[in-house]
Design an enzyme around this catalytic site. Structure first.
Site, PDB file in Angstrom:
ATOM      1  CG  ASP A   1      22.583  23.347 -13.618  1.00  0.00           C
ATOM      2  OD1 ASP A   1      23.307  22.539 -13.035  1.00  0.00           O
ATOM      3  OD2 ASP A   1      22.868  24.540 -13.812  1.00  0.00           O
TER       4      ASP A   1
ATOM      5  CG  ASP B   1      28.118  25.139 -11.645  1.00  0.00           C
ATOM      6  OD1 ASP B   1      28.322  24.149 -10.916  1.00  0.00           O
ATOM      7  OD2 ASP B   1      27.029  25.719 -11.724  1.00  0.00           O
TER       8      ASP B   1
HETATM    9  P1  ADP Z   1      19.953  22.562  -8.194  1.00  0.00           P
HETATM   10  O1  ADP Z   1      20.865  21.580  -8.805  1.00  0.00           O
HETATM   11  O2  ADP Z   1      18.530  22.132  -8.295  1.00  0.00           O
HETATM   12  O3  ADP Z   1      20.168  23.967  -8.680  1.00  0.00           O
HETATM   13  P2  ADP Z   1      21.082  23.607  -5.774  1.00  0.00           P
HETATM   14  O4  ADP Z   1      22.513  23.266  -5.813  1.00  0.00           O
HETATM   15  O5  ADP Z   1      20.667  24.988  -6.138  1.00  0.00           O
HETATM   16  O6  ADP Z   1      20.279  22.538  -6.654  1.00  0.00           O
HETATM   17  O7  ADP Z   1      20.502  23.329  -4.354  1.00  0.00           O
HETATM   18  C1  ADP Z   1      20.915  22.231  -3.594  1.00  0.00           C
HETATM   19  C2  ADP Z   1      20.191  22.219  -2.290  1.00  0.00           C
HETATM   20  O8  ADP Z   1      20.548  23.376  -1.537  1.00  0.00           O
HETATM   21  C3  ADP Z   1      18.699  22.280  -2.455  1.00  0.00           C
HETATM   22  O9  ADP Z   1      18.135  21.007  -2.545  1.00  0.00           O
HETATM   23  C4  ADP Z   1      18.263  22.950  -1.171  1.00  0.00           C
HETATM   24  O10 ADP Z   1      18.089  21.988  -0.175  1.00  0.00           O
HETATM   25  C5  ADP Z   1      19.423  23.835  -0.813  1.00  0.00           C
HETATM   26  N1  ADP Z   1      19.142  25.220  -1.179  1.00  0.00           N
HETATM   27  C6  ADP Z   1      18.938  25.701  -2.428  1.00  0.00           C
HETATM   28  N2  ADP Z   1      18.725  27.019  -2.424  1.00  0.00           N
HETATM   29  C7  ADP Z   1      18.785  27.415  -1.142  1.00  0.00           C
HETATM   30  C8  ADP Z   1      18.662  28.664  -0.463  1.00  0.00           C
HETATM   31  N3  ADP Z   1      18.425  29.811  -1.108  1.00  0.00           N
HETATM   32  N4  ADP Z   1      18.778  28.690   0.880  1.00  0.00           N
HETATM   33  C9  ADP Z   1      19.029  27.550   1.542  1.00  0.00           C
HETATM   34  N5  ADP Z   1      19.161  26.355   0.995  1.00  0.00           N
HETATM   35  C10 ADP Z   1      19.043  26.262  -0.350  1.00  0.00           C
END
Ligand code: ADP
Ligand code: MG
Length: 890
Positions: free
Chosen positions: A321, A632
């Site tokens: 990640d 996951d």
């Molecule tokens: P990472 O692989 O970095 O953990 P995530 O799957 O957590 O990525 O996040 C994917 C996308 O979802 C982010 O790029 C963001 O645009 C959106 N996102 C992440 N956290 C939030 C949140 N709390 N509320 C809204 N959108 C979010």
């Protein structure tokens, strides 16, 4: 209703009115006393005495007991007594080792105690799930295990996997039943998994009174499987046992021809079986594994499934990640970008009272207004909490959410205050597969929607954008270019939008209302790379381990962070989830071709992680994958090594994983790999020590007997040799520290046999020096006319010395003994000195020396035998030196 609920609650009345304040702490305490802890009965753990007795359940021991009985019958009480003592000492050593291994495992399991979020005294807090009591107000969130049977008061798209209870693996939707007439879907049952959404409810029963408690015994009975390495080694020791038995049969046959006394032959067979069969091997391996587990725990790696101990060391690929693992997961909003291109700066800083949001172009009233609207949309669909507790700020929830709340504060927006102006109807909580979160509020007779999420997602939902207060048709391309600017600085970018709609009669607001939004702008958040990560990545490359990033975030952001973290990659190795999807449609071959090359997977759906991992392993990689969310779980389960995050990770992720990294840090995974390699190397050392010395003893007899010589060692002498040289020494080898070059060579093949070419060559070498050398010494002594007792006395001492030297040879496969710090392993030095002291001491103890038929030797004789034994060390050093030279030439 009441009858039913009362029977479920064990008669505990659910507090009247909306239970927003939860129980008081005092009430919770008294209920805890009344109902007992919220825990299921512990599975039965064997006592030390039981473990001790179990040591005697082995064919070898039966033979020994039989031998003692025979000796007794033949009137040889001394031998019988000796065998009895050896048995007991062996039992004690085995039990102590096994017990400490088991205790280490249990202690580590305790580190994973479940927690629960409750409201007590009006404040939300996290408590040990064991302290939950009936009547507690509990908050539920996707990814968690339901801690008790809970009557729901609120459900936001809540779904539970109840397969543990019902066997049905499809998630069940849960919502409070307003009538309360039915018990079905409005109770979240203890032990089920929340796969989606959020909820709130009151505990109706805990511990053994829960539905799962009633069937707990059945579930508790699931057996604990043995690590495959242990199974392999047990099979291996059995094979050796058979080989030794064959050799013994041969010897007995020769002995019969030579008219050796039956009774001597019998004792010889017993003695040889006991000393040459590595019966201590499985226990020594358990100890090595337990030591490895403890060392991993010290570097924040908890081993949940034992096979991971050995497999971690052979990883060739880590698919990691980004957020939290490579970065600190401490996000700060640094930039706000309005749709008209105005850029506002958020001042960094922890002191949220003093900070502000400034426009680089001086005061801009319009821009501040727009920014306020954006920050409102950032605060309302937000599950984080930020509040002042005494003098310092307290943060709860997703770091993205908290960062947005902090930015809002800097811009003068306080979540709690505006929430009162916008009464909440419902929300769509953030889930990684959605990539957004939304909330629906009542406002002046209409419904106001606020959305925050990934820019692409929101642009697709929006039809207009708010430029300088005027609504303009949305210009997706322009906005995406702006996003690229922010992402190019390594910032995580979130977008915000809003809409106003008419109320619908049934209040059923959901995803399909998210159309025609007005785009409000974007925010860029900084998340620094963990300082220890670049070194860890360098270690990976040096150790022949490739790294890939699998993230839900933007490709530009991902690339910049990867670069900062020290990944080595070309721009064409960055692919998106979209490309993965397309390749998948083309077929497995296309996907494998893609993953062979790609190293940054961005904008990936959590569900795609599994296909990426499977594809990487089809490409010949032994994959460790990290994960934290509900989605996951499949990847964590199916990867060779599933690594869950201890802090950010959900219960589901942790329970699916093989190991848990308690500090969420990538560097810890690499440390875990190092410890995995050390543990495996130590196991090899123990195997080498036990097998090589056992083989040498057998060869000594195989040479002496057919030549018509008397038995070179008596049965009791073999038992003694086994006792003084093995016990402590093999445990000492299992506890060896890292040699220092573990991360300088490529991973071993996962299915490589323990007895590989190097090991077999070394065993031959040892057999030649110890077995053949020992035979030559014995032969020569007899030729010189020494009585046979005296020759045996010298030979036994020689073998004790041989085995002492062999411990040092076993310390490293490639390094010279003289390059290793002697006292790095005090137990080893102690074991060697102890063995010598015991043996020399026994020569002077009347009863013992008679039984063993040994006598004191002169210092000169001892010195000569020491020199002879040292040839084992010298010749092995020579071989290692030659191999090192050959390796460095290549
Ligand atoms: P990472 O692989 O970095 O953990 P995530 O799957 O957590 O990525 O996040 C994917 C996308 O979802 C982010 O790029 C963001 O645009 C959106 N996102 C992440 N956290 C939030 C949140 N709390 N509320 C809204 N959108 C979010
Ligand atoms: Mg994340």
């Amino acid at each position: 209703m009441n009858d039913l609920v009362l029977s479920q609650t064990n008669g505990v009345p659910i507090p009247d009115g909306p239970p927003v304040l939860g129980l008081t702490n005092a009430e919770a305490r008294s209920r805890l006393e009344q109902y007992g802890p919220n825990a299921l009965p512990q599975p039965y753990a064997p006592s030390l005495a039981a473990v001790f007795l179990r040591q005697f359940l082995s064919p070898l021991i039966y033979i020994l007991v039989f031998a003692a009985v025979v000796s007794l019958a033949l009137g040889d009480a001394k031998d019988a007594l000796f065998i009895g003592v050896v048995l007991v000492i062996n039992g004690i050593i085995g039990a102590a080792q096994e017990h400490s291994a088991g205790r280490a495992a249990a202690a580590l399991r305790n580190l994973e105690e479940p927690h629960a979020s409750v409201v007590r005294d009006g404040a939300q807090c996290r408590i040990d799930a064991r302290e939950l009591v009936p009547g507690d107000l509990v908050l539920l969130e996707a990814g968690a295990r339901v801690p008790a049977d809970i009557q729901l008061l609120l459900s936001e798209d809540l779904q539970c996997d109840e397969s543990l209870l019902t066997g049905e693996s499809r998630p069940v939707k849960k919502r409070p039943s307003s009538s309360g007439a039915e018990t079905g879907p409005d109770v979240a049952y203890a032990g089920s998994m929340i796969t989606r959404g959020r909820g709130r409810g009151v505990v109706v029963s805990t511990g053994g009174a829960t539905e799962i408690g009633k069937i707990a015994e059945e579930i508790g009975r699931r057996s604990i499987s043995k690590p495959p390495l242990l199974i392999r080694l047990e099979r291996f020791s059995r094979m050796i046992a058979i080989a030794v038995c064959l050799a013994i049969l041969l010897l007995v046959a020769v002995g019969l021809l030579r008219d050796i006394l039956y009774r001597d032959l019998f004792m010889l067979a017993v003695g040889l079986a006991v000393s040459a069969i590595p019966e201590g091997l499985p226990v020594a391996i358990s100890v090595a594994l337990a030591i490895g587990m403890r060392r991993m725990a010290r570097v924040n790696v908890i081993v949940r499934k034992m096979p991971a101990m050995e497999s971690l060391g052979s990883c060739t690929m880590i698919a990691t990640d980004k957020t939290g693992t490579l970065t600190m997961n401490e996000l700060t909003v640094t930039d706000i970008l309005l749709p008209d291109g105005t850029r506002l700066k958020c001042e960094a800083g922890q002191d949220l009272d003093a900070c502000s949001i400034v426009s680089p172009h001086g005061d801009n009233v319009q821009a501040s207004l727009r920014a306020s609207a954006l920050l409102k949309a950032a605060s309302l669909p937000n599950e984080g909490r930020l509040f002042k507790e005494r003098e310092s700020w307290s943060r709860h929830g997703d770091p993205v959410d908290v960062a947005l709340l902090a930015a809002a504060r800097k811009g003068g927006i306080e979540q709690e205050e505006i929430a009162t102006h916008y009464p909440l109807i419902t929300r769509i909580p953030y889930e990684p597969d959605l990539k957004y979160a939304a909330s629906f509020h009542r406002r002046k007779g209409r419904v106001r929607i606020f959305v925050k999420g990934a820019p692409e997602t929101l642009i697709a939902m929006a039809s207009q954008m708010d430029a300088d207060g005027r609504p303009l048709p949305i210009d997706g391309e322009f906005l995406l270019r702006q996003k690229e600017d922010l992402a190019g600085m390594g910032l995580r970018v979130l977008a915000f939008a809003q809409a106003e709609i008419d109320t619908t009669p049934d209040d059923g607001y959901a995803h399909h209302h998210l159309v025609d939004l007005t785009f409000l702008g974007m925010a860029g958040m900084q998340d620094p790379v963990r300082p220890e990560v670049p070194n860890a990545i360098r270690d990976c490359y040096r150790a022949g381990i490739e790294v890939a990033m699998v993230t839900g975030d933007d490709p530009r952001t991902a690339s910049v962070i990867a670069e900062q973290a020290g990944f080595v990659f070309n721009p064409d190795q960055v692919v998106t989830g979209e490309a993965v999807r397309r390749a998948e449609q083309e077929g497995e071959a296309a996907l494998d071709k893609l993953t062979r090359h790609a190293r940054i997977f961005a904008r990936v759906d959590p569900a795609q992680k599994l296909s990426i991992v499977l594809s990487l392993s089809r490409n010949g990689h032994f994959v460790a994958v990290t994960g934290d969310g509900v989605n996951d779980a499949p990847a964590l389960k199916h990867a060779h090594v599933g690594v869950a995050m201890g802090r950010a990770g959900t219960d589901i992720a942790k329970e699916s994983a093989d190991i848990v990294v308690t500090d969420d840090n990538f560097a810890s995974i690499v440390n875990g790999i190092l410890e995995g390699r050390v543990a495996y190397a130590n196991i090899r050392k123990v195997v080498f020590m036990l097998v090589s010395t056992g083989a040498a003893e057998v060869v000594l007899f195989l040479l002496a007997m057919p030549m018509g010589l008397p038995m070179p060692l008596l049965a009791v002498q073999l038992l003694w040799l086994n006792l003084v040289t093995n016990g402590i020494q093999d445990v000492a080898l299992a506890a060896e520290a890292a040699e220092g070059d573990e991360l300088r060579h490529p991973p071993r093949r996962p299915n490589e046999p323990i007895l590989d070419r190097v090991m077999i060559r070394r065993i031959w070498h040892s057999v030649l020096v110890m077995g053949v050398g020992g035979f030559a010494v014995f032969y020569w002594l007899l030729q010189q006319g020494y009585p046979v007792e005296q020759a045996r006395n010298s030979l036994l001492l020689l073998f004790v010395l041989f085995e002492n030297f062999q411990v040092f040879n076993s310390r490293s496969e490639h390094l010279s003994v003289f390059r290793q710090r002697l006292f790095a392993n005090p137990l080893l030095v102690l074991g060697v000195l102890g063995a010598q002291a015991l043996h020399i001491g026994a020569m002077y103890i009347p009863g013992l020396s008679d039984t063993l038929q040994i006598a004191p030797v002169s210092l000169r004789e001892w010195g000569m035998l020491l020199l002879l034994a040292a040839t084992l060390l010298v010749s092995m050093e020579f071989e290692k030196w030659r191999e090192r030279r050959k390796a460095s030439r290549q």
